[in-house]
Design a protein around this motif. Sequence first.
Motif, PDB file in Angstrom:
ATOM      1  N   UNK A 107       0.828  -1.207   0.000  1.00 46.17           N
ATOM      2  CA  UNK A 107       0.000   0.000   0.000  1.00 46.17           C
ATOM      3  C   UNK A 107       0.863   1.258   0.000  1.00 46.17           C
ATOM      4  N   UNK A 108       1.876   1.310   0.880  1.00 42.97           N
ATOM      5  CA  UNK A 108       2.610   2.550   1.130  1.00 42.97           C
ATOM      6  C   UNK A 108       3.683   2.866   0.100  1.00 42.97           C
ATOM      7  N   UNK A 109       4.222   1.852  -0.584  1.00 41.91           N
ATOM      8  CA  UNK A 109       5.309   2.104  -1.534  1.00 41.91           C
ATOM      9  C   UNK A 109       4.969   1.600  -2.938  1.00 41.91           C
ATOM     10  N   UNK A 110       4.483   0.361  -3.028  1.00 39.26           N
ATOM     11  CA  UNK A 110       4.053  -0.125  -4.342  1.00 39.26           C
ATOM     12  C   UNK A 110       2.882   0.705  -4.866  1.00 39.26           C
ATOM     13  N   UNK A 111       1.973   1.101  -3.972  1.00 41.42           N
ATOM     14  CA  UNK A 111       0.824   1.903  -4.377  1.00 41.42           C
ATOM     15  C   UNK A 111       1.230   3.203  -5.060  1.00 41.42           C
ATOM     16  N   UNK A 112       2.065   4.036  -4.420  1.00 43.58           N
ATOM     17  CA  UNK A 112       2.516   5.256  -5.093  1.00 43.58           C
ATOM     18  C   UNK A 112       3.290   4.989  -6.381  1.00 43.58           C
ATOM     19  N   UNK A 113       4.091   3.918  -6.396  1.00 45.14           N
ATOM     20  CA  UNK A 113       4.770   3.548  -7.640  1.00 45.14           C
ATOM     21  C   UNK A 113       3.767   3.283  -8.757  1.00 45.14           C
ATOM     22  N   UNK A 114       2.764   2.444  -8.477  1.00 45.70           N
ATOM     23  CA  UNK A 114       1.784   2.113  -9.506  1.00 45.70           C
ATOM     24  C   UNK A 114       0.978   3.338  -9.932  1.00 45.70           C
ATOM     25  N   UNK A 115       0.565   4.128  -8.956  1.00 41.19           N
ATOM     26  CA  UNK A 115      -0.227   5.310  -9.296  1.00 41.19           C
ATOM     27  C   UNK A 115       0.581   6.280 -10.148  1.00 41.19           C
ATOM     28  N   UNK A 116       1.839   6.494  -9.786  1.00 42.06           N
ATOM     29  CA  UNK A 116       2.689   7.375 -10.584  1.00 42.06           C
ATOM     30  C   UNK A 116       2.927   6.787 -11.972  1.00 42.06           C
ATOM     31  N   UNK A 117       3.198   5.496 -12.016  1.00 43.76           N
ATOM     32  CA  UNK A 117       3.469   4.843 -13.308  1.00 43.76           C
ATOM     33  C   UNK A 117       2.328   5.051 -14.293  1.00 43.76           C
ATOM     34  N   UNK A 118       1.109   4.855 -13.827  1.00 38.34           N
ATOM     35  CA  UNK A 118      -0.031   4.941 -14.739  1.00 38.34           C
ATOM     36  C   UNK A 118      -0.572   6.361 -14.885  1.00 38.34           C
ATOM     37  N   UNK A 119      -0.205   7.258 -13.957  1.00 35.66           N
ATOM     38  CA  UNK A 119      -0.619   8.658 -14.089  1.00 35.66           C
ATOM     39  C   UNK A 119       0.327   9.452 -14.975  1.00 35.66           C
ATOM     40  N   UNK A 120       1.610   9.117 -14.956  1.00 35.29           N
ATOM     41  CA  UNK A 120       2.605   9.932 -15.654  1.00 35.29           C
ATOM     42  C   UNK A 120       2.326  10.114 -17.150  1.00 35.29           C
ATOM     43  N   UNK A 121       1.915   9.080 -17.882  1.00 31.10           N
ATOM     44  CA  UNK A 121       1.608   9.334 -19.300  1.00 31.10           C
ATOM     45  C   UNK A 121       0.518  10.378 -19.503  1.00 31.10           C
ATOM     46  N   UNK A 122      -0.487  10.402 -18.624  1.00 31.49           N
ATOM     47  CA  UNK A 122      -1.548  11.396 -18.735  1.00 31.49           C
ATOM     48  C   UNK A 122      -1.039  12.784 -18.349  1.00 31.49           C
ATOM     49  N   UNK A 123      -0.174  12.855 -17.324  1.00 32.08           N
ATOM     50  CA  UNK A 123       0.408  14.140 -16.935  1.00 32.08           C
ATOM     51  C   UNK A 123       1.283  14.698 -18.055  1.00 32.08           C
ATOM     52  N   UNK A 124       2.061  13.832 -18.690  1.00 26.86           N
ATOM     53  CA  UNK A 124       2.901  14.285 -19.799  1.00 26.86           C
ATOM     54  C   UNK A 124       2.046  14.733 -20.979  1.00 26.86           C
ATOM     55  N   UNK A 125       0.976  14.007 -21.236  1.00 23.53           N
ATOM     56  CA  UNK A 125       0.083  14.378 -22.340  1.00 23.53           C
ATOM     57  C   UNK A 125      -0.580  15.731 -22.088  1.00 23.53           C
ATOM     58  N   UNK A 126      -0.783  16.072 -20.818  1.00 26.93           N
ATOM     59  CA  UNK A 126      -1.387  17.353 -20.457  1.00 26.93           C
ATOM     60  C   UNK A 126      -0.374  18.493 -20.473  1.00 26.93           C
ATOM     61  N   UNK A 127       0.887  18.168 -20.721  1.00 23.76           N
ATOM     62  CA  UNK A 127       1.924  19.196 -20.757  1.00 23.76           C
ATOM     63  C   UNK A 127       2.555  19.484 -19.418  1.00 23.76           C
ATOM     64  N   UNK A 128       2.294  18.643 -18.434  1.00 21.49           N
ATOM     65  CA  UNK A 128       2.872  18.823 -17.107  1.00 21.49           C
ATOM     66  C   UNK A 128       1.827  18.668 -16.028  1.00 21.49           C
ATOM     67  N   UNK A 129       2.272  18.796 -14.791  1.00 19.38           N
ATOM     68  CA  UNK A 129       1.362  18.635 -13.668  1.00 19.38           C
ATOM     69  C   UNK A 129       2.141  18.449 -12.393  1.00 19.38           C
ATOM     70  N   UNK A 130       1.504  17.829 -11.414  1.00 13.96           N
ATOM     71  CA  UNK A 130       2.138  17.668 -10.104  1.00 13.96           C
ATOM     72  C   UNK A 130       1.746  16.351  -9.469  1.00 13.96           C
ATOM     73  N   UNK A 131       2.701  15.780  -8.756  1.00 18.64           N
ATOM     74  CA  UNK A 131       2.454  14.633  -7.888  1.00 18.64           C
ATOM     75  C   UNK A 131       2.841  15.053  -6.480  1.00 18.64           C
ATOM     76  N   UNK A 132       1.954  14.804  -5.532  1.00 17.35           N
ATOM     77  CA  UNK A 132       2.262  15.047  -4.124  1.00 17.35           C
ATOM     78  C   UNK A 132       2.126  13.725  -3.386  1.00 17.35           C
ATOM     79  N   UNK A 133       3.209  13.278  -2.788  1.00 15.28           N
ATOM     80  CA  UNK A 133       3.230  12.035  -2.023  1.00 15.28           C
ATOM     81  C   UNK A 133       3.085  12.347  -0.543  1.00 15.28           C
ATOM     82  N   UNK A 134       2.135  11.716   0.108  1.00 15.94           N
ATOM     83  CA  UNK A 134       1.964  11.888   1.549  1.00 15.94           C
ATOM     84  C   UNK A 134       2.815  10.827   2.230  1.00 15.94           C
ATOM     85  N   UNK A 135       3.966  11.240   2.718  1.00 14.51           N
ATOM     86  CA  UNK A 135       4.894  10.337   3.401  1.00 14.51           C
ATOM     87  C   UNK A 135       4.639  10.435   4.899  1.00 14.51           C
TER      88      UNK A 135
END
Length: 257
Positions: A107-135
């Motif tokens: 949940x705490x580490x694989x989850x953010x990895x997976x979410x970032x992995x599958x979100x990044x193509x959409x963020x790049x397609x949008x021309x940028x964006x932000x990821x905030x990790x709650x550590x």
Amino acid sequence: MVVVTGAASGIGRATALAAGAAGAYVVVADLPQTDGESTAANLRDAGAEAIFVPCDVSDAVQVQALMQATAERFGRLDVLVNNAGISGQGVRLHEVEPDDWEQVMGVNLRGPFLCAKYALPYLMAAGGGAIVNVASTYGLIGAPLSAAYCASKGGLINLTRQLAVDYGRDGIRVNAVCPGYIDTDMGGHRSRLDPVAREAAQARREANAARQPLGRQAQPEEVARVVVFLASQEASFMTGSVVTVDGGCTTTFNYAL
């Protein structure tokens, strides 16, 4: 357009509501049996555009479906808040069950990895964006009876820095927030205790929080405001940053009084 994981309660819920109040479209992601739909309904009642998408962040298929559902509904993705997290067993390392270790890491580490992995193509397609990790401040220090949690949050902090390096040229900022003592019930742990044990657990937490410089626990909304700031253009020159929201607890030795 913001995706917030673990948004059914606590910091995630407060972040989703704060993002909606700031004018964002919000996707509330959490496990199916949680109150995620309630958070989404509260957002809609307040005039925000919001949907609930059930998702176990440790499951690659579900995470990929979450990002696809977001893009299909709103046409883009601008911000990912990786908030979902669990605490694990309160025991020393030699007593930790391997399955519990894997669950916390899932949940705490694989989850953010997976979410970032599958979100990044959409963020790049949008021309940028932000990821905030709650550590967590427990990713910055050693804490008692929290081996898996400390390791997972420490890993998330350095994943934050690494993603900032790789994706800055794509216009994607990646930052982390490290909450300290926040008045939440992570994973419903306290709610599963009997009333006497629950009161004792809350009293211990409040006593520990009282020993830090600001002398109290924070409310989830106090963390949410920092998350929303980091996600916004107000923080346009911040990436790879690790921001403590901890009442000063990591600034000094926690002397027993």
